[in-house]
Write a protein that holds these residues in place. Sequence first.
Motif, PDB file in Angstrom:
ATOM      1  N   CYS A  23       0.790  -1.230   0.000  1.00 43.24           N
ATOM      2  CA  CYS A  23       0.000   0.000   0.000  1.00 43.24           C
ATOM      3  C   CYS A  23       0.820   1.276   0.000  1.00 43.24           C
ATOM      4  O   CYS A  23       0.252   2.361  -0.162  1.00 43.24           O
ATOM      5  CB  CYS A  23      -0.924   0.005   1.221  1.00 43.24           C
ATOM      6  SG  CYS A  23      -2.181  -1.288   1.235  1.00 43.24           S
ATOM      7  N   VAL A  24       2.140   1.174   0.169  1.00 46.92           N
ATOM      8  CA  VAL A  24       2.947   2.364   0.390  1.00 46.92           C
ATOM      9  C   VAL A  24       2.913   3.319  -0.802  1.00 46.92           C
ATOM     10  O   VAL A  24       3.079   4.535  -0.640  1.00 46.92           O
ATOM     11  CB  VAL A  24       4.402   1.970   0.743  1.00 46.92           C
ATOM     12  CG1 VAL A  24       5.126   1.350  -0.453  1.00 46.92           C
ATOM     13  CG2 VAL A  24       5.171   3.160   1.299  1.00 46.92           C
ATOM     14  N   LEU A  25       2.659   2.810  -1.997  1.00 51.41           N
ATOM     15  CA  LEU A  25       2.575   3.663  -3.187  1.00 51.41           C
ATOM     16  C   LEU A  25       1.131   4.025  -3.540  1.00 51.41           C
ATOM     17  O   LEU A  25       0.868   4.587  -4.592  1.00 51.41           O
ATOM     18  CB  LEU A  25       3.249   2.963  -4.371  1.00 51.41           C
ATOM     19  CG  LEU A  25       4.771   2.905  -4.267  1.00 51.41           C
ATOM     20  CD1 LEU A  25       5.346   1.797  -5.126  1.00 51.41           C
ATOM     21  CD2 LEU A  25       5.398   4.242  -4.628  1.00 51.41           C
ATOM     22  N   ASP A  26       0.205   3.693  -2.631  1.00 52.31           N
ATOM     23  CA  ASP A  26      -1.206   4.057  -2.759  1.00 52.31           C
ATOM     24  C   ASP A  26      -1.823   3.568  -4.069  1.00 52.31           C
ATOM     25  O   ASP A  26      -2.411   4.343  -4.831  1.00 52.31           O
ATOM     26  CB  ASP A  26      -1.365   5.576  -2.641  1.00 52.31           C
ATOM     27  CG  ASP A  26      -2.776   5.969  -2.218  1.00 52.31           C
ATOM     28  OD1 ASP A  26      -3.488   5.123  -1.668  1.00 52.31           O
ATOM     29  OD2 ASP A  26      -3.156   7.129  -2.460  1.00 52.31           O
ATOM     30  N   PRO A  27      -1.717   2.262  -4.360  1.00 52.67           N
ATOM     31  CA  PRO A  27      -2.305   1.740  -5.599  1.00 52.67           C
ATOM     32  C   PRO A  27      -3.829   1.797  -5.570  1.00 52.67           C
ATOM     33  O   PRO A  27      -4.446   1.732  -4.497  1.00 52.67           O
ATOM     34  CB  PRO A  27      -1.819   0.290  -5.622  1.00 52.67           C
ATOM     35  CG  PRO A  27      -1.670  -0.067  -4.185  1.00 52.67           C
ATOM     36  CD  PRO A  27      -1.164   1.184  -3.516  1.00 52.67           C
TER      37      PRO A  27
END
Length: 293
Positions: free
Chosen positions: A173-177
């Motif tokens: 989730c860190v790249l907010d997909p």
Amino acid sequence: MTGPERAGPVLDVAGLGVRVGGRDVVAGLGLRLAAGEVTALVGRSGSGKSLTARALIGLLPDGARARGSALLDTGAGVHDLLGLPAHRLRTLRGSGIGYVFQEAQASLNPTVTVGTHVRETLAAHGVPRALRRGRGLAALSEAGIAGPERIWAARPFELSGGQAQRVALALACVLDPRLLIADEVTSALDPVTQARVLDLLRDRTAGTGRALLLITHDLAVAGRWADRVAVLDGGRIVENGPADAVLGAPAHPFTAALVRAAGGLGRPGDGGEACDEGRRRLEAAPQAERGAS
């Protein structure tokens, strides 16, 4: 945060087929994932659930081939995942699609720290060095890790199963997909940790422009945490609709057999007792009745 909900689906899959060893394991599958919703893809073991998910991100095992179309709307454009060249698909993994693997600790490199995992993920997608630690710690915190600074320097083998699953979730989730795929992510967790991880996944999806595809063999999990349920049998979706309707009044005989085997299925807010009891009943059901699920 992703922008406001868009009119079209986040993911529109049509005619998906996966062929392995000369046999069609998935044949003509269709599936639409709406923004703000959790869709559970359920079916017995070996029905092609994980192959379906891996086809979408281009990580099929050697010898497997996919066909069809899978249109992903990232918010910045629409891409056919099954038609993209490998290098283009790699750029979407992480930024457009997050994938949480079934065995969290096995998916992590045991020789490097959690912080290194996070920094490398962000670096691969062009996040400036100065922002990586702060963004990574925020992702770990959002994944339910209290005191993420302590976890930052830990290696995967030093983590509990629940911590490793949360780290894997943070990395996805860190790249907010816009699309998150969770593949049997709670099968190795105790019921309390299972509920917490699934609550995090649902909370991250509800009311946003994101969509979650939850791969599970557990109808109790689907009944409690999913908005919609798609039932996979024989490589095809045999029933698809709102979770309450599909599990409360199944129209297809295969779905009905699974629901009978699972027993009492819970919904959010029931305290979890019905979910846990349903899972125990499903696991204890005779092989013939539960379709080897």
